[in-house]
Scaffold this active site. Sequence first.
Site, short mmCIF file in Angstrom:
data_model
loop_
_atom_site.label_atom_id
_atom_site.label_comp_id
_atom_site.label_asym_id
_atom_site.label_seq_id
_atom_site.Cartn_x
_atom_site.Cartn_y
_atom_site.Cartn_z
N ASN A 21 31.52 43.26 39.65
CA ASN A 21 32.43 42.63 38.68
C ASN A 21 31.88 42.95 37.29
OD1 ASN A 21 33.92 40.96 37.03
ND2 ASN A 21 32.99 39.05 37.78
N LYS A 23 33.16 42.37 34.46
CA LYS A 23 33.54 41.38 33.43
C LYS A 23 34.03 42.09 32.16
CE LYS A 23 30.20 38.27 35.47
NZ LYS A 23 29.39 37.07 35.35
N HIS A 107 37.74 33.56 39.48
CA HIS A 107 36.31 33.60 39.14
C HIS A 107 35.96 32.33 38.35
CE1 HIS A 107 32.56 34.83 37.23
NE2 HIS A 107 32.44 35.69 38.20
N GLU A 109 34.34 31.87 35.78
CA GLU A 109 34.53 31.98 34.33
C GLU A 109 35.99 31.76 33.96
OE1 GLU A 109 32.60 35.77 33.99
OE2 GLU A 109 30.70 34.79 34.47
N GLU A 179 30.28 31.71 45.06
CA GLU A 179 29.45 31.91 43.87
C GLU A 179 29.08 30.56 43.27
OE1 GLU A 179 30.17 36.09 42.16
OE2 GLU A 179 31.66 34.77 41.26
N GLY A 185 24.80 34.69 36.51
CA GLY A 185 24.28 35.16 35.23
C GLY A 185 23.05 34.41 34.76
N SER A 224 23.56 36.19 40.63
CA SER A 224 22.27 36.83 40.36
C SER A 224 21.74 37.65 41.54
CB SER A 224 21.24 35.79 39.91
OG SER A 224 21.67 35.15 38.73
C1 PEP Z 1 29.68 37.23 39.00
O1 PEP Z 1 30.12 37.17 37.89
O2 PEP Z 1 30.49 37.32 39.94
C2 PEP Z 1 28.24 37.20 39.20
C3 PEP Z 1 27.77 36.85 40.36
O3 PEP Z 1 27.43 37.52 38.12
P1 PEP Z 1 25.83 37.81 38.18
O4 PEP Z 1 25.59 38.74 39.33
O5 PEP Z 1 25.53 38.42 36.85
O6 PEP Z 1 25.17 36.49 38.39
#
Ligand code: PEP
Length: 262
Positions: A21, A23, A107, A109, A179, A185, A224
């Site tokens: 992803n 973003k 997501h 976000e 998630e 992040g 992460s």
């Molecule tokens: C994501 O945005 O789906 C995500 C898991 O980000 P990160 O791997 O940076 O934590």
Amino acid sequence: DLHSFPTRRSSDLRTSLMAGNWKMNKTVEEAAGMVKALKAAVANVSDVEILVCPAFTALYAVNNEIKGSNINLGAQNLFWEAKGAFTGEISPAMIKEAGCSYVIIGHSERRQYFSETDETVNKRVKAAFANGLIPVVCVGETLEEREKDITFKVIETQIRGGLAGLSPEEASSAVIAYEPVWAIGTGKTATPDQAQQVHAFIRKLYREIYADAAGKVRILYGGSVNPKNVSDLMKQPDIDGGLVGGASLEADSFAQLVKYSK
Ligand code: PEP
């Protein structure tokens, strides 16, 4: 009991999926350059499905780069209406034509900053399927919710709401991404056990709602994921892949994730 039914991953039942992803990162030129390098780095991979999800503006160019390769294309969102006066929105047919076979929906976000709800997630999921796109539906609890010990309740509400009303075929081909918001992040990964516990819960719940589709639905972990922690996560029986932000932005690190995700 969460561990009461065996769902050990078998490659004929569920092919691992490693999804990036991106973003709001990468211009058209940067996106095309990255995917060109990625294509070379993963050219010999055949046992893991690979997916990149660039920004809308880069979809077309990335699709041109990956044609005929083992890399699939996804968008990061869509709007559920087919067309009309919805300034700034993108329709399912538009992303489909740009080359997408997948689309990320809900997501955290988008839930946090753009007021997505389980109801709007469900509309997007149905619009995706109606247009031949596979939705990657994101669910996950916040740190506050985990500390209050309501993780399972939160996840159940998100799954029942966001994935309501699917046909058996849709329920099987849908992808779910667990998630935990506190792990996105932040560099704070859920432990393999913590993740497996929620993945097993999701699959059990899915069995209640969608019966046999539970053995087929792929449940990705996100939060992460990096080249160091990926293989321990992927060893868990109910983790079928990853949805990756930061570590998917560079061809090298994403290729490592792909290769360690069997
Ligand atoms: C994501 O945005 O789906 C995500 C898991 O980000 P990160 O791997 O940076 O934590």
